[in-house]
Motif scaffolding. Structure first.
Motif, PDB file in Angstrom:
ATOM      1  N   SER A 108      -3.836  -1.276  -1.177  1.00 60.18           N
ATOM      2  CA  SER A 108      -4.593  -0.020  -1.205  1.00 60.18           C
ATOM      3  C   SER A 108      -3.720   1.182  -1.554  1.00 60.18           C
ATOM      4  N   ASN A 167      -7.689   2.594  -5.098  1.00 56.95           N
ATOM      5  CA  ASN A 167      -7.270   2.375  -6.486  1.00 56.95           C
ATOM      6  C   ASN A 167      -8.487   2.656  -7.367  1.00 56.95           C
ATOM      7  N   ASN A 188      -2.921   2.808  -4.446  1.00 56.13           N
ATOM      8  CA  ASN A 188      -2.011   2.777  -5.578  1.00 56.13           C
ATOM      9  C   ASN A 188      -2.761   3.285  -6.802  1.00 56.13           C
ATOM     10  N   LEU A 189      -2.290   2.937  -7.992  1.00 60.16           N
ATOM     11  CA  LEU A 189      -2.939   3.365  -9.232  1.00 60.16           C
ATOM     12  C   LEU A 189      -3.360   2.146 -10.056  1.00 60.16           C
ATOM     13  N   LEU A 190      -3.708   1.080  -9.363  1.00 60.30           N
ATOM     14  CA  LEU A 190      -4.080  -0.165 -10.028  1.00 60.30           C
ATOM     15  C   LEU A 190      -5.441  -0.031 -10.705  1.00 60.30           C
ATOM     16  N   GLU A 191      -5.638  -0.842 -11.754  1.00 63.19           N
ATOM     17  CA  GLU A 191      -6.890  -0.767 -12.506  1.00 63.19           C
ATOM     18  C   GLU A 191      -7.298  -2.150 -12.988  1.00 63.19           C
ATOM     19  N   THR A 241       0.908   0.592 -11.007  1.00 66.38           N
ATOM     20  CA  THR A 241      -0.098   0.774 -12.054  1.00 66.38           C
ATOM     21  C   THR A 241      -0.445  -0.579 -12.684  1.00 66.38           C
ATOM     22  N   GLN A 276       0.812  -1.209   0.000  1.00 67.40           N
ATOM     23  CA  GLN A 276       0.000   0.000   0.000  1.00 67.40           C
ATOM     24  C   GLN A 276       0.853   1.271   0.000  1.00 67.40           C
TER      25      GLN A 276
END
Length: 655
Positions: free
Chosen positions: A606, A631, A608-611, A587, A582
């Motif tokens: 938690s 995210n 982050n810039l994850l998608e 990404t 976190q």
């Protein structure tokens, strides 16, 4: 004529003396044969192959069987798991059930089936009615379940009873108190509950009594001191409560007394006078709720060699009488509420190897007499208000000292140089939670036998020196909560020149490290189990080589500036239980390979810039929303379903 008469008399004498004797190689009592063949039939795998040789009717010639020369009855079955030869010792197995028909061998005096590992079933309920000649019963180290039958109290000739290391349960039968010839009773490492029978005080021949690692509760027998010939007593690791009976002072020949890991309370009741328990050599009372002070007369126990009173609620000063314990090699007083000073008499303990008094309220200064402890190998004075300011030079000059624990004792300034040339190579050094300043000295790399180094929670400001890579035996490195900076990669190079390293625990968290993450898994340190690099300023991407750290159980990289996509090689760490990433800038999608992290219990991705969609399935689906929150591009269980997100997005009117 006279010579012929003498010859006839001699022949008749020989015949008469042989009358009634049986050739044990030719006959086997039918009941004995039935009992032995039934026992064999219950075993489906014998790695020793001894039972395969049990063929024919002549059981007295079978391996492990002994018979009486007169009656032909089987008197001994000796099939122990451990088999020794001239060349080696190995442990065999017999998988199967213990046949109740073993009780058909009513002349048995010795039954040894100990350490066979796979032997299951229960102890036959009729054992006490049929095997009344039994002197030695060894059924330890197996998989026996159920209770010990009450009838066992009928084995009045029994001298040794070894039932330890099984899964036996229920209460210990009070009928055991009938066995007045018993000198060894081993019931440890089972699942017995209830109280220790008061009838045990009748076992007046008992020399060794071991009940450790069960679930026994209630009080110790108040009259335990009536076991006058008892030499070894182990009630440790149970649920015993109440006070230690004062009658223990009557155990005049006791040499081993282990009562540790229970809920015992009250004061230590011994010794009350000189000469009591004069043979006591090994004493463990640690991990109880004992209160009061250390008896002033503790020094009367002049045979003591190892003593642990750790983790109780003992108060007051360490008595000066401890200096009388000339044979003492190990003394553990840590985790109490002791106060005052270490007595000067400690300098008389010429045999002392280990001295631990951490987590108390002992004051400084340390007595100079400690410099006389020429054999001391380990000293732990941590977390006492010693206010040492500096490490006494004489401590580093003790010829045998190799393990030094001085955490939280008020040391100030730089790490002293005299630690580089100690007479005995330092193996463990803990100077954490002090006020150390300056740099980590380069000479630490000369401590080539160092296994554990803890300098955490100080104010050190340097980089990790390059020389640390020389520490090929280093297993534990804890530098967290300092002001360290620069590269972390040197940690992964430790021992690389020596065909791999030994590191298992690394904590560099709460510092100012900024680079070196790209070399994770590149060096020889592939055995790391715990790695914490959180709360630093690390940048860049996680390398694919991180997947080489296959021993990892806990990985914490949180609160850094790491970015780019998560490498799917992280899933190679199949033992991973904790993964905290976190508060970074990762990404892309969560790799579907993360579903292979079957042992994962704690996950935090938690902020982050994850998608994309969270891979569906365990273990990822079992974690709460908080593991993935923050995210904006993530969807799927346990977050909002991805289709719902698309629908919501499509209903937003265009400007």
């Amino acid at each position: 004529m006279g010579c012929q008469l003498l010859l006839i008399v001699a022949v008749l004498t020989i015949i008469a003396s042989g009358e009634g004797k049986i050739n044990v190689g030719d006959v086997c009592n039918p009941n004995d044969l039935k009992g032995l063949t039934s026992f064999k039939a219950g075993i489906h795998n014998d790695t020793s192959e001894r039972l395969a040789k049990w063929v024919g009717q002549s059981c007295c010639g079978w391996e492990g069987i002994s018979c009486d020369n007169t009656t032909g009855r089987v008197t001994e079955i000796r099939l122990p798991g451990f088999i020794s030869t001239d060349d080696f010792v190995f442990q065999s197995q017999m998988e199967g059930l213990l046949s109740p028909s073993i009780t058909f061998l009513t002349s048995l005096e010795v039954l040894d089936l100990g350490g066979l590992i796979g032997l299951a079933g229960t102890i036959p309920t009729s054992i006490g009615f049929r095997l009344q000649k039994l002197r030695k019963l060894y059924l330890y180290g197996n998989k026996l379940r159920g209770p010990v039958p009450e009838s066992i109290g009928n084995l009045l000739k029994l001298e040794e009873l070894h039932l330890h290391e099984n899964g036996l349960s229920g209460t210990i039968p009070s009928s055991l108190g009938n066995l007045q010839n018993l000198n060894e009773l081993f019931l440890q490492s089972n699942q017995f509950t209830g109280k220790i029978p008061d009838s045990f005080i009748n076992l007046t021949s008992l020399v060794r009594l071991d009940l450790h690692s069960n679930y026994l509760n209630d009080h110790m027998p108040q009259k335990i001191g009536e076991l006058q010939v008892l030499e070894e007593l182990d009630f440790s690791s149970n649920l015993l409560r109440g006070k230690i009976p004062s009658s223990v002072t009557n155990l005049t020949v006791i040499s081993v007394l282990y009562l540790d890991n229970n809920y015992l309370e009250g004061a230590i009741p011994f010794p009350s006078s000189y000469g009591q328990m004069h043979s006591l050599s090994f004493l463990r009372l640690n991990n109880n709720h004992l209160t009061g002070t250390l008896p002033l007369n503790f020094g009367y126990l002049t045979s003591l060699q190892r003593v642990s009173l750790a983790n109780n609620k003992l108060q007051g000063a360490i008595p000066a009488s401890l200096g009388s314990l000339q044979d003492l090699t190990e003394l553990y007083l840590n985790g109490n509420q002791l106060s005052g000073w270490i007595p000067k008499s400690i300098g008389k303990l010429s045999s002392l190897l280990i001295f631990s008094v951490s987590h108390n309220s002992i004051k400084g200064p340390l007595p100079d007499q400690m410099s006389s402890l020429q054999n001391l190998q380990t000293v732990d004075l941590s977390f006492n208000p010693l206010n040492l300011s500096s490490i006494p030079r004489w401590l580093a000059e003790l010829p045998s000292l190799s393990r030094i624990f001085l955490a939280g004792v008020g040391i100030e300034g730089e790490i002293p140089q005299f630690l580089r040339t100690t007479p005995s190579p330092i193996q463990e050094l803990d100077l954490s939670v002090n006020h150390l300043t300056g740099s980590i000295p380069a000479w630490l790399g000369r401590l080539t036998q160092l296994y554990s180094l803890n300098l955490s929670r100080n104010a050190l400001v340097s980089e990790i020196p390059q020389t640390i890579t020389n520490l090929q035996d280093l297993g534990v490195l804890d530098l967290h909560s300092n002001k360290l900076k620069g590269l972390i990669s040197r940690v992964f190079e430790i021992g690389q020149r020596f065909s791999g390293g030994s590191l298992t625990y690394v904590d560099l968290s709460d510092n100012s490290f900024s680079s070196g993450i790209e070399l994770m898994g590149e060096g020889g340190q592939t055995g790391i189990q715990f790695l914490n690099l959180s709360h630093n300023f690390l940048e860049g991407r996680l390398p694919n080589s991180i997947g080489r750290l296959k021993s990892l159980r806990s990985l914490d990289l949180s609160y850094n500036n790491l970015g780019f996509v998560l490498p799917n090689t992280l899933a190679n760490e199949s033992l991973l239980e904790t993964l905290k990433l976190q508060k970074n800038q990762f990404t892309g999608k969560i790799p579907s390979e993360f579903l292979n992290l079957r042992k994962l219990k704690d996950l935090d991705l938690s902020d982050n810039l994850l998608e994309g969609e969270i891979p569906a399935g365990n273990p990822l689906s079992n974690f709460p929303e908080s593991s993935f929150s923050g995210n904006r591009g993530l969807c799927g269980k346990p977050l909002t379903p991805c289709k719902a997100r698309v629908l919501v997005k499509s209903t937003i009117p265009a400007n």
